[in-house]
Design an enzyme around this catalytic site. Structure first.
Site, PDB file in Angstrom:
ATOM      1  N   GLU A   1       0.819  -1.226   0.000  1.00  0.00           N
ATOM      2  CA  GLU A   1       0.000   0.000   0.000  1.00  0.00           C
ATOM      3  C   GLU A   1       0.851   1.274   0.000  1.00  0.00           C
ATOM      4  O   GLU A   1       0.633   2.186   0.813  1.00  0.00           O
ATOM      5  CB  GLU A   1      -0.972  -0.012   1.185  1.00  0.00           C
ATOM      6  CG  GLU A   1      -2.011  -1.120   1.081  1.00  0.00           C
ATOM      7  CD  GLU A   1      -3.058  -1.097   2.188  1.00  0.00           C
ATOM      8  OE1 GLU A   1      -2.937  -0.301   3.149  1.00  0.00           O
ATOM      9  OE2 GLU A   1      -4.020  -1.886   2.091  1.00  0.00           O
TER      10      GLU A   1
ATOM     11  N   GLU B   1      -5.564  -8.523  -0.531  1.00  0.00           N
ATOM     12  CA  GLU B   1      -6.324  -8.204   0.689  1.00  0.00           C
ATOM     13  C   GLU B   1      -7.780  -8.038   0.295  1.00  0.00           C
ATOM     14  O   GLU B   1      -8.122  -7.167  -0.506  1.00  0.00           O
ATOM     15  CB  GLU B   1      -5.817  -6.921   1.358  1.00  0.00           C
ATOM     16  CG  GLU B   1      -4.493  -7.066   2.079  1.00  0.00           C
ATOM     17  CD  GLU B   1      -4.122  -5.844   2.921  1.00  0.00           C
ATOM     18  OE1 GLU B   1      -5.046  -5.186   3.461  1.00  0.00           O
ATOM     19  OE2 GLU B   1      -2.921  -5.547   3.026  1.00  0.00           O
TER      20      GLU B   1
END
Length: 502
Positions: free
Chosen positions: A175, A294
């Site tokens: 991320e 995710e």
């Protein structure tokens, strides 16, 4: 009220793709009680000689998890992998800045590889491209994958691991577009470091596959531009681009909540389009696939997580207690991943134990299955083979954010080797059952093995350590006559119709 009806046709030749088993992966981060109190609790009655909870191991094996992403997550962007290897007495305690806890480093790379072997899983290892870079990344690959005769491979051997771990899948950070991330980067900064880290990692071991960070979610202001820039700069080195997405029913609108997978589908298709645009731009023969590393429901614990005492060790964090409606959405999310198995080759339910997880534990006490455990288990066990593209005719509804939402969410997986056909189906209807007619004349001599149903009158019902209130049953009424399956799918239900050649 008349019963709604849906039809589908399943043909052997209408193939989407073979399922890459890694699509049923999961995720263990050094966060909350995922590691300490989750997979590892030396004082637990079931702990083995290494301190791993064997009750948890048995539940993970029941899920048949093929791949586990590790060690993060936000955690990895501040992690020095060297802290977690060597004699435990020499390992430092660190301030863990991602989640503001103390990391003891009792568990590190080698211990986690041992645990992964116990649950028959491969590891999807993440490297720190936040506070560190290409040098630490290539050293970790050497430590894990080089046989011997060099500094880091011999260091591993001195730690008691003579054979290399041979980790094949690696995440290039986590991320990196997020302002919450240690070492946040612009798309250009990240694309360059992903390319250079990937280059030296593959020089150490040319057999590895690399996952570049996509946007942290579709709602990021940089979404699309980020993916295009990162892939433009790192295309030759990377093999996958990642997607992350969580959903929650914050406004208690069930019809809208269960339609969220239409957004997930659009997200997948958008990233495929971007990856293929860069492929065309570069006149490349290589196709970049997707790692949805995710995904889950996450919102129940948000308020409690604001009250965590900083700098404690393994406090309860992100401990969502899932209800029945969450299991329905998770079922639909799995169906969505399967529908795109031609490009989604890796997916990781985030996470595995205690932290937004299908498995919960009490420290010193039992481990149990959350509601979302069941669709995940069914898909992992019965969704191996080739995804077919059924022709579906379903009634539709409109919700607050979506139009033309199919009441029937479904896909089919054909395992030619085992001579099995599995139909996964969610009935999204809030009012009544859905009558399903499914033409499988192409599958002569197949018989119904079972019709599994997950249903509950209370959408908010949860499972606890003392009571499994949401569990599947095998009393579904699917029947087969002359190549036509007829089944009544209960309102708001997850269904698995399994067939085998007789």
């Amino acid at each position: 009220m008349s019963t709604k009806k849906a039809k589908m046709i399943v043909e052997k030749d209408f193939k989407v793709s073979e399922v890459d088993k890694r699509i049923y992966g999961s995720f263990v981060e050094h966060l909350g009680r995922a590691v300490y109190g989750g997979i590892y609790e030396p004082d637990h009655p079931t702990a083995n000689e290494q301190g791993f909870r064997q009750d948890v191991i048995e539940l993970v094996k029941e899920l048949d998890v093929p791949l586990v992403r590790y060690p993060g997550g936000n955690f990895v962007s501040g992690y020095n992998w060297e802290d977690g290897v060597g004699p435990k007495k020499d390992r430092p305690r660190r301030l863990e800045l991602a989640w503001r806890t103390i990391e003891t480093n009792e568990i590190g790379t080698n211990e986690f590889m041992d645990w992964a072997k116990l649950v028959n899983a491969d590891v999807n290892m993440a490297v720190n491209l936040g506070t560190r870079g290409a040098d630490a990344a290539r050293n970790l690959v050497e430590y894990c994958n080089h046989p011997s005769g060099t500094y880091y491979s011999d260091l591993r051997r001195s730690h008691g691991y003579q054979d290399p771990h041979n980790i094949k899948t690696w995440c290039l950070g986590n991320e990196m577009d997020g302002p919450w991330q240690m070492g946040q980067k612009t798309a250009v900064e990240y694309g360059r470091i992903a390319n250079e880290a990937g280059k030296v990692m593959k020089l150490v071991d040319p057999t590895i596959e690399l996952v570049a960070c996509g946007s942290s979610s579709r709602t990021m202001p940089t979404f699309a531009d980020w993916e295009a820039t990162v892939l433009d700069l790192s295309y030759d080195q990377v093999d996958f681009i990642s997607l992350h997405q969580y959903y929650g029913n914050r406004d208690n609108d069930v019809a809208n909540y269960l339609a969220r997978t239409l957004e997930m589908e659009d997200f997948i298709q958008s990233v495929i389009s971007i990856a293929d645009y860069i492929k065309a731009k570069k006149r490349s023969k290589k196709t970049i696939n997707l790692s949805f590393d995710e995904w889950n429901v996450w919102y129940h614990s948000n308020e409690a997580d604001q009250k965590i005492e900083p700098w404690s060790i393994a406090p309860p964090q992100l401990e969502d207690i899932y209800n029945f409606e969450d299991a329905l959405l998770v079922g639909s999310m799995l169906i969505t991943l399967l529908k795109h198995a031609d490009r989604v080759k890796i997916a990781c339910m985030a996470q595995l134990v205690n932290v937004i997880a299908p498995i919960m534990t009490e420290n010193g006490g039992p481990a149990w299955k959350q509601t979302i455990f069941y669709p995940y288990m069914h898909a992992s066990k019965y969704g191996r083979g080739t995804v077919l593209n059924p022709i579906v005719s379903s009634p539709k509804y409109d919700s607050k954010d979506f139009t033309d939402v199919p009441v029937l969410d479904t896909t089919a997986v054909y395992n030619e080797e085992q001579e099995e056909l599995t139909i996964f189906a969610v009935n999204r209807d809030l009012e009544g059952c859905l009558q399903l007619d499914c033409d499988i004349r192409n599958f002569a001599d197949y018989k119904i093995v079972e019709h599994i149903v997950l249903e509950n009158d209370d959408l908010k019902q949860v499972n606890t350590a003392t009571k499994q209130a949401v569990v599947p049953h095998t009393n579904g009424n699917a029947s087969l006559d002359s190549g036509l399956i007829t089944a009544s799918l209960p309102k708001l239900s997850w269904n698995v119709i399994r067939l085998k050649k007789s």
